[in-house]
Enzyme design. Structure first.
Site, PDB file in Angstrom:
ATOM      1  N   HIS A   1      23.737  76.211  -3.248  1.00 48.76           N
ATOM      2  CA  HIS A   1      24.719  75.616  -4.178  1.00 48.76           C
ATOM      3  C   HIS A   1      25.723  74.734  -3.438  1.00 48.76           C
ATOM      4  CE1 HIS A   1      23.362  78.795  -7.029  1.00 48.76           C
ATOM      5  NE2 HIS A   1      23.346  79.525  -5.924  1.00 48.76           N
TER       6      HIS A   1
ATOM      7  N   SER B   1      33.546  48.304   7.032  1.00 46.52           N
ATOM      8  CA  SER B   1      34.003  47.802   5.737  1.00 46.52           C
ATOM      9  C   SER B   1      34.731  46.491   5.977  1.00 46.52           C
ATOM     10  CB  SER B   1      34.945  48.829   5.105  1.00 46.52           C
ATOM     11  OG  SER B   1      35.859  48.186   4.239  1.00 46.52           O
TER      12      SER B   1
ATOM     13  N   LYS C   1      36.741  52.267   8.587  1.00 49.18           N
ATOM     14  CA  LYS C   1      35.537  52.861   8.003  1.00 49.18           C
ATOM     15  C   LYS C   1      34.309  52.799   8.902  1.00 49.18           C
ATOM     16  CE  LYS C   1      35.035  54.300   4.356  1.00 49.18           C
ATOM     17  NZ  LYS C   1      34.862  53.625   3.058  1.00 49.18           N
TER      18      LYS C   1
ATOM     19  N   GLU D   1      22.463  55.938   2.892  1.00 52.14           N
ATOM     20  CA  GLU D   1      22.648  55.720   1.455  1.00 52.14           C
ATOM     21  C   GLU D   1      21.472  54.944   0.861  1.00 52.14           C
ATOM     22  OE1 GLU D   1      26.975  54.632   0.577  1.00 52.14           O
ATOM     23  OE2 GLU D   1      26.889  54.668   2.746  1.00 52.14           O
TER      24      GLU D   1
END
Ligand code: ARG
Length: 461
Positions: free
Chosen positions: A157, A278, A284, A291
């Site tokens: 979970h 970024s 970043k 992704e």
């Protein structure tokens, strides 16, 4: 002007829109090598059977070789009015060798031709994917061996459940990828039958030798039913289904990389080679490759369901609908290849933060099960009762905001008086993982053995 390959009974050429919707050359030119190999095998067989003359067959073979090098050299002009790769090649052959070219299409049709070409293409692709997946398994197994004893939180979970080792977690993916390779191998074994010679749909009256062309093209045997031969696309569907399952595994792994590299967990680092910045936020470090691997399954699952919809409800045998089998499959299979390569790159690049992993592994009362097991083993409590006692001890620790091993013996004994000092021996995360020696469990010695077994199996041990 009507089509010179099939326009005998036509007076005018097609409308521009007809030509546009009909043509597949824009994408099926990718099948050029398979198409030429199929034609060479077919011509050689026709000559061996005395169906065409030897000198025609020789001219055809030489012309096809020329076309192959023209295409590979980038000097071949593909023409949309010739619809597809099959007629582009045949038309060029006629220009190169004259009337002998017209004998090549004896005892075949584009229907068995395209089925043969595409089987060859899918087979080649499966072989490349297999090599790539094996390489990814190797990268994972090597990292697993290096981190057989690196403790990390195991989750259910996405809540901290029990400590595991990083190596064990990576080896879970090696298992999944092993099954993926098995599925692709199964698909390959079933697809390896040759449709060539089924002709349009009914077979042919010429005395062809389908066993000869099958074996010349590396197929195990010819397909047994001519109608099925030209109307079957199971081989693409099966391969796409296997590819989608593999992509799903890569997507799950990618999601874990995203979670582990987030500053919220900080469990894993990717170097500059596998992160991006970024344009506005200078601090970043984004895991874009992960992704994109997470996302690209959409194309593959889409190609699978798209083709399933194309095939659904199609009456036998060939219908032009089936030309829609290619674009999605080409895209899906090359997407999977890119996903595997990017994942292997990330695996080789990634380094876990060992200290953070260990600290995270001990948070959230992750050794509570070890405590319960100790109560069963040493005090002889039934597991259900031990579970209850442990729950009360966890509540006590949570109330004081301390981990289990920071409770005093007296505090533990306030819940269960028979607990002894010995219990503290099982509450550390290292002791916890070391005790999980059951077959397939996370104990570092198991993980080391499994990683070595895989590396040996992959031929790298
Ligand atoms: N381009 C076609 C395809 O991909 C080849 C077969 C065409 N056959 C036909 N009878 N029109 O399916």
């Amino acid at each position: 002007m009507s089509n010179k390959m099939w326009g005998g009974r036509f007076e005018t050429g097609p409308d521009a829109i007809m030509e546009e919707i009909n043509a597949s050359i824009g994408f099926d030119q990718r099948l050029y090598a398979q198409d030429i190999a199929g034609s060479k095998a077919h011509a050689a067989m026709l000559a061996a059977q005395g169906i065409i003359g030897t000198s025609d067959a020789e001219k055809i073979a030489a012309g096809l070789d020329t076309i192959l090098s023209e295409i590979e050299g980038g000097g071949f002009a593909f023409r949309r009015e010739l619809e597809d790769i099959h007629m582009n090649v045949e038309s060029r052959l006629a220009t190169l060798i004259g009337s002998s070219a017209g004998r090549l299409h004896t005892a075949r049709s584009r229907n068995d031709q395209v089925a043969t070409d595409f089987r060859l293409y899918v087979r080649d692709t499966i072989d490349t994917l297999d090599t790539q997946i094996a390489d990814l398994q190797q990268a994972l197994a090597e990292k697993a061996l290096a981190h057989a004893g690196t403790v990390m939180p195991g989750f259910t979970h996405l809540q901290t459940a029990q400590p595991v080792t990083f190596g064990h977690h990576l080896l879970a993916y090696v298992e999944m990828l092993g099954r993926d390779r098995g599925r692709l191998k199964d698909a390959r074994a079933r697809l390896n039958e040759c449709p060539l010679g089924a002709a349009a749909l009914a077979g042919t009256s010429f005395p062809i030798d389908r066993f000869a062309t099958a074996s010349a093209l590396g197929f195990d045997r010819p397909t047994a039913n001519s109608l099925d031969s030209v109307s079957d696309r199971d081989f693409v569907l099966e391969t796409l289904a296997a590819a989608a399952i593999c992509a799903m595994h890569l997507s799950r792994f990618a999601e874990e990389v995203v979670i582990w590299t987030s500053p919220l967990t900080g469990l894993l680092k990717l170097s500059d080679r596998f992160t991006t910045g970024s344009s506005i936020m200078p601090q970043k470090r984004n895991p874009d490759a992960a992704e994109l691997v997470r996302a690209k399954i959409g194309r593959i699952a889409g190609a699978f369901s798209g083709l399933l919809m194309v095939m659904k409800g199609l009456a036998l045998a060939y219908a032009k609908d089936m030309q829609e089998d290619k674009e999605g499959a080409f895209d899906a299979l090359s997407t999977l290849s890119l996903m595997i390569a990017a994942t292997a790159g990330m695996v080789r690049d990634m380094e876990p933060d060992v200290a953070k992993m260990k600290a995270a592994a001990g948070s959230g009362y992750s050794t509570a099960t070890d405590l319960a097991d100790w109560l069963v083993r040493v005090l002889g409590l039934p597991f259900r009762e031990a579970h209850h006692v442990t729950g009360r001890i966890v509540a006590l620790a949570a109330g004081k905001s301390v981990p289990l091993h920071r409770l005093s013996l007296a505090e533990m004994q306030s819940v269960e008086p028979r607990i002894t000092q010995e219990v503290f021996g099982v509450l550390s995360v290292s002791k916890s993982v070391a005790s999980r020696v059951s077959y397939g469990g996370t104990a570092p010695k198991n993980v080391r053995a499994q990683a070595k077994r895989w590396l040996k199996k992959l031929g790298k041990g």
